[in-house]
Motif scaffolding. Structure first.
Motif, PDB file in Angstrom:
ATOM      1  N   VAL A 217       0.792  -1.121   0.114  1.00 35.21           N
ATOM      2  CA  VAL A 217      -0.137   0.064  -0.247  1.00 35.21           C
ATOM      3  C   VAL A 217       0.679   1.125  -0.128  1.00 35.21           C
ATOM      4  N   LEU A 218       1.863   1.245   0.731  1.00 31.19           N
ATOM      5  CA  LEU A 218       3.060   2.305   0.701  1.00 31.19           C
ATOM      6  C   LEU A 218       3.651   2.445  -0.663  1.00 31.19           C
ATOM      7  N   VAL A 219       4.056   1.534  -1.484  1.00 30.13           N
ATOM      8  CA  VAL A 219       4.715   1.319  -2.530  1.00 30.13           C
ATOM      9  C   VAL A 219       3.950   2.620  -3.624  1.00 30.13           C
ATOM     10  N   PRO A 220       4.675   3.510  -4.153  1.00 30.72           N
ATOM     11  CA  PRO A 220       4.100   4.527  -4.848  1.00 30.72           C
ATOM     12  C   PRO A 220       3.469   4.287  -6.340  1.00 30.72           C
ATOM     13  N   GLY A 221       2.948   3.108  -6.326  1.00 35.42           N
ATOM     14  CA  GLY A 221       2.648   2.706  -7.816  1.00 35.42           C
ATOM     15  C   GLY A 221       1.588   3.877  -8.426  1.00 35.42           C
ATOM     16  N   MET A 222       0.775   4.172  -7.762  1.00 33.13           N
ATOM     17  CA  MET A 222      -0.224   5.106  -8.256  1.00 33.13           C
ATOM     18  C   MET A 222       0.252   6.402  -8.556  1.00 33.13           C
ATOM     19  N   SER A 223       1.232   6.942  -7.503  1.00 38.03           N
ATOM     20  CA  SER A 223       1.892   8.286  -7.900  1.00 38.03           C
ATOM     21  C   SER A 223       2.910   8.246  -8.994  1.00 38.03           C
ATOM     22  N   LEU A 224       3.371   7.130  -9.324  1.00 36.04           N
ATOM     23  CA  LEU A 224       4.023   6.981 -10.592  1.00 36.04           C
ATOM     24  C   LEU A 224       3.333   7.013 -11.926  1.00 36.04           C
ATOM     25  N   THR A 225       2.274   6.374 -11.635  1.00 33.79           N
ATOM     26  CA  THR A 225       1.345   6.356 -12.739  1.00 33.79           C
ATOM     27  C   THR A 225       0.688   7.755 -13.071  1.00 33.79           C
ATOM     28  N   THR A 226       0.327   8.369 -11.841  1.00 34.22           N
ATOM     29  CA  THR A 226      -0.390   9.758 -12.091  1.00 34.22           C
ATOM     30  C   THR A 226       0.637  10.688 -12.577  1.00 34.22           C
ATOM     31  N   ALA A 227       1.950  10.704 -12.227  1.00 39.02           N
ATOM     32  CA  ALA A 227       2.916  11.303 -12.663  1.00 39.02           C
ATOM     33  C   ALA A 227       3.216  11.193 -14.305  1.00 39.02           C
ATOM     34  N   VAL A 228       3.272   9.958 -14.821  1.00 38.94           N
ATOM     35  CA  VAL A 228       3.498   9.598 -16.283  1.00 38.94           C
ATOM     36  C   VAL A 228       2.207  10.317 -16.879  1.00 38.94           C
ATOM     37  N   ARG A 229       1.205  10.391 -16.340  1.00 38.86           N
ATOM     38  CA  ARG A 229      -0.256  10.648 -16.975  1.00 38.86           C
ATOM     39  C   ARG A 229      -0.274  12.324 -17.271  1.00 38.86           C
ATOM     40  N   GLU A 230       0.273  12.769 -16.134  1.00 39.35           N
ATOM     41  CA  GLU A 230       0.626  14.294 -15.996  1.00 39.35           C
ATOM     42  C   GLU A 230       1.520  14.761 -17.108  1.00 39.35           C
ATOM     43  N   ILE A 231       2.723  14.078 -17.316  1.00 39.85           N
ATOM     44  CA  ILE A 231       3.636  14.488 -18.056  1.00 39.85           C
ATOM     45  C   ILE A 231       3.217  14.259 -19.540  1.00 39.85           C
ATOM     46  N   SER A 232       2.509  13.226 -19.745  1.00 37.46           N
ATOM     47  CA  SER A 232       2.294  12.878 -21.284  1.00 37.46           C
ATOM     48  C   SER A 232       0.952  13.958 -21.766  1.00 37.46           C
ATOM     49  N   SER A 233       0.287  14.682 -20.493  1.00 33.59           N
ATOM     50  CA  SER A 233      -0.832  15.902 -20.814  1.00 33.59           C
ATOM     51  C   SER A 233      -0.108  17.159 -20.946  1.00 33.59           C
ATOM     52  N   GLN A 234       1.074  17.220 -20.707  1.00 33.55           N
ATOM     53  CA  GLN A 234       2.160  18.298 -20.715  1.00 33.55           C
ATOM     54  C   GLN A 234       1.757  19.116 -19.592  1.00 33.55           C
ATOM     55  N   HIS A 235       1.348  18.617 -18.591  1.00 34.86           N
ATOM     56  CA  HIS A 235       1.442  19.160 -17.030  1.00 34.86           C
ATOM     57  C   HIS A 235       2.955  18.834 -16.388  1.00 34.86           C
ATOM     58  N   LEU A 236       3.748  19.316 -17.157  1.00 37.52           N
ATOM     59  CA  LEU A 236       5.329  18.945 -16.933  1.00 37.52           C
ATOM     60  C   LEU A 236       5.584  19.136 -15.441  1.00 37.52           C
ATOM     61  N   VAL A 237       5.457  20.260 -14.821  1.00 36.10           N
ATOM     62  CA  VAL A 237       5.842  20.787 -13.312  1.00 36.10           C
ATOM     63  C   VAL A 237       5.298  19.733 -12.658  1.00 36.10           C
ATOM     64  N   SER A 238       4.027  19.591 -12.421  1.00 38.49           N
ATOM     65  CA  SER A 238       3.306  18.783 -11.719  1.00 38.49           C
ATOM     66  C   SER A 238       3.660  17.346 -11.729  1.00 38.49           C
ATOM     67  N   GLY A 239       3.768  16.638 -12.965  1.00 41.12           N
ATOM     68  CA  GLY A 239       4.318  15.499 -13.307  1.00 41.12           C
ATOM     69  C   GLY A 239       5.840  15.211 -12.715  1.00 41.12           C
ATOM     70  N   VAL A 240       6.714  16.144 -12.851  1.00 37.15           N
ATOM     71  CA  VAL A 240       8.138  15.733 -12.549  1.00 37.15           C
ATOM     72  C   VAL A 240       7.948  15.969 -11.094  1.00 37.15           C
ATOM     73  N   ALA A 241       7.398  16.862 -10.516  1.00 37.32           N
ATOM     74  CA  ALA A 241       7.315  16.950  -8.927  1.00 37.32           C
ATOM     75  C   ALA A 241       6.802  15.692  -8.475  1.00 37.32           C
ATOM     76  N   ARG A 242       5.369  15.059  -9.035  1.00 33.45           N
ATOM     77  CA  ARG A 242       5.006  13.927  -8.418  1.00 33.45           C
ATOM     78  C   ARG A 242       6.029  12.762  -8.539  1.00 33.45           C
ATOM     79  N   MET A 243       6.652  12.837  -9.710  1.00 29.39           N
ATOM     80  CA  MET A 243       7.622  11.814  -9.910  1.00 29.39           C
ATOM     81  C   MET A 243       8.804  11.562  -8.898  1.00 29.39           C
ATOM     82  N   GLY A 244       9.134  12.790  -8.577  1.00 31.51           N
ATOM     83  CA  GLY A 244      10.376  13.237  -7.646  1.00 31.51           C
ATOM     84  C   GLY A 244       9.784  12.437  -6.203  1.00 31.51           C
ATOM     85  N   GLY A 245       8.419  12.907  -5.851  1.00 32.08           N
ATOM     86  CA  GLY A 245       8.039  12.543  -4.527  1.00 32.08           C
ATOM     87  C   GLY A 245       7.910  10.727  -4.464  1.00 32.08           C
TER      88      GLY A 245
END
Length: 422
Positions: A217-245
């Motif tokens: 439950v703690l492994v951030p699979g959902m966060s990684l997926t959301t990050a890639v979705r945001e990057i693919s939709s050109q929300h680059l700042v949010s996606g990269v920040a979420r990926m870093g987290g």
């Protein structure tokens, strides 16, 4: 969110802005991704007679408001900056916020009353809700141990028990900032040390499987997926920040497991190496249903939505399994993950269209068994153990699965166009 310009659009500017700001705060708090939040707030603002430029990230929201009557050349009249903590999925409150917004925008609810109702959603969890979260950690850990790792009865029971302990740590950290910062590392340390001690002195265990299931439950699979979705939709700042987290969480989890292993080794505690017989194959189905119920509680779905959530988890798992077998690979292969994402993306849009409720009720819990968080955890673990070959192989698999899942969700949106922002 749906609605038309009406009486609500005639309310005072400050009242409309206050309502929209509180709505943005709640959507962020309940796990809405950047692109969906921005579309939702911009659309709601337009129906209230305002123009809103929205910028969302995992830790902040900036919104500039202007009256639509000022035209496209009018400068923003008000800019609101909010510093927020990263949100967590809460389906029940997300649905409540969506319903409040629909009623207020349609004129069925006064904006001041809507603001008050949105503000009331920020109430702390009850003891019963906290107990449910703790139980969901145990159920999720036990189901993953049986469903994906095909562990023994002993592994399943110990993983479930450690999952309950980690759930308790997570609940306690919600009101203790100092504990929250280190809770991931502490949870990993407790899980690894507990599994090693049980294996050494009680019954032999598959240590890595038990630890992975306990921490799933703690492994951030959902966060990684959301990050890639945001990057693919050109929300680059949010996606990269979420990926870093997400990467920071993986590092903390891996550090906790490595520290516990070295500590036990230094104390001369050697876990047993004998592996018990795995669970029978028929246990997959009860484990799937128990795990789906655990995820319904974990995502804080309202009880009336539990059948929908359980159905989404089952559909996602079966689609992924069938797709993997169809491609001639093992269940959970990239094509299976793509197919699962495609089906869940389309079904969530259909649900939102005909039930007039957020598609997140189907989408978020449905993809939980598809997200490759465990692969990321293993990749970082191999790198910590200086096994760069396995680490890089796992990292490439992680990227492949992430791309497959996000592509499936995007194609699902093309197959059934979303008519609601959430």
């Amino acid at each position: 969110m749906n609605g038309l310009i009406g009486d609500a659009a005639q309310a005072a500017l400050e009242t409309r802005i206050a309502f929209l700001v509180e709505l943005a705060r709640r959507l962020h708090q309940y796990g809405t991704s950047a692109q969906r939040l921005e579309v939702a707030i911009a659309g709601a603002a337009q129906r209230l007679g305002l123009s809103a430029d929205v910028w969302s990230s995992p830790t902040a929201i900036i919104i500039s408001f202007a009256e639509l009557s000022r035209g496209e050349e009018g400068l923003a009249q008000v800019t609101q900056v909010m510093r927020l903590s990263p949100g967590d999925v809460n389906l029940a409150r997300l649905c409540e916020a969506d319903a409040i917004a629909d009623r207020a925008i349609a004129g069925e609810l006064d904006l001041r009353e809507g603001f008050r109702l949105l503000r009331a959603l920020g109430r702390p969890d009850t003891r019963r809700a906290q107990a449910g979260v703790v139980a969901s950690y145990g159920l999720s850990a036990a189901s993953v141990a049986a469903l994906f790792l095909h562990s023994s009865w002993a592994d399943l029971i110990v993983a479930g028990a450690i999952g309950l302990l980690i759930g308790l740590i997570t609940v306690l950290s919600a009101t203790r900032p100092r504990l929250a910062v280190a809770s991931d590392a502490i949870s990993a340390l407790v899980a690894t040390a507990g599994a090693i001690l049980v294996s050494a002195f009680v019954v032999p265990l598959a240590i890595k499987s038990v630890v992975l299931a306990s921490l799933i439950v703690l492994v951030p699979g959902m966060s990684l997926t959301t990050a890639v979705r945001e990057i693919s939709s050109q929300h680059l700042v949010s996606g990269v920040a979420r990926m870093g987290g997400a990467i920071a969480t993986l590092l903390k989890l891996t550090f906790g497991t490595v520290a516990a292993s070295q500590l036990c080794a230094a104390l001369g505690i050697d876990p047993g190496t004998y592996v018990l017989p795995p669970l029978p194959r028929w246990m997959d189905w009860p484990s799937l249903l128990v795990g789906a119920l655990g995820f319904a509680i974990l995502f804080r779905a309202a009880r009336r939505d539990w059948p929908v959530v359980v159905g989404a988890v089952v559909v996602g798992y079966l689609a992924t399994r069938w797709g993997g077998l169809l491609s001639g690979a093992i269940p959970g292969a990239p094509f299976g993950v793509f197919l699962g994402g495609l089906l869940l993306g389309a079904l969530s849009n259909l649900y939102a269209r005909y039930k007039h409720r957020p598609g997140a009720v189907v989408r978020e819990p449905g993809i939980i068994l598809l997200v490759p968080g465990s692969v990321g955890f293993r990749s970082v673990s191999y790198l910590f153990e200086r096994d760069t070959t396995l680490g890089m192989d796992s990292f490439i698999l992680l990227l492949t699965l992430l791309i497959s899942l996000v592509a499936g969700l995007l194609f699902g949106d093309l197959l059934v166009s979303p008519r609601r922002s959430l």
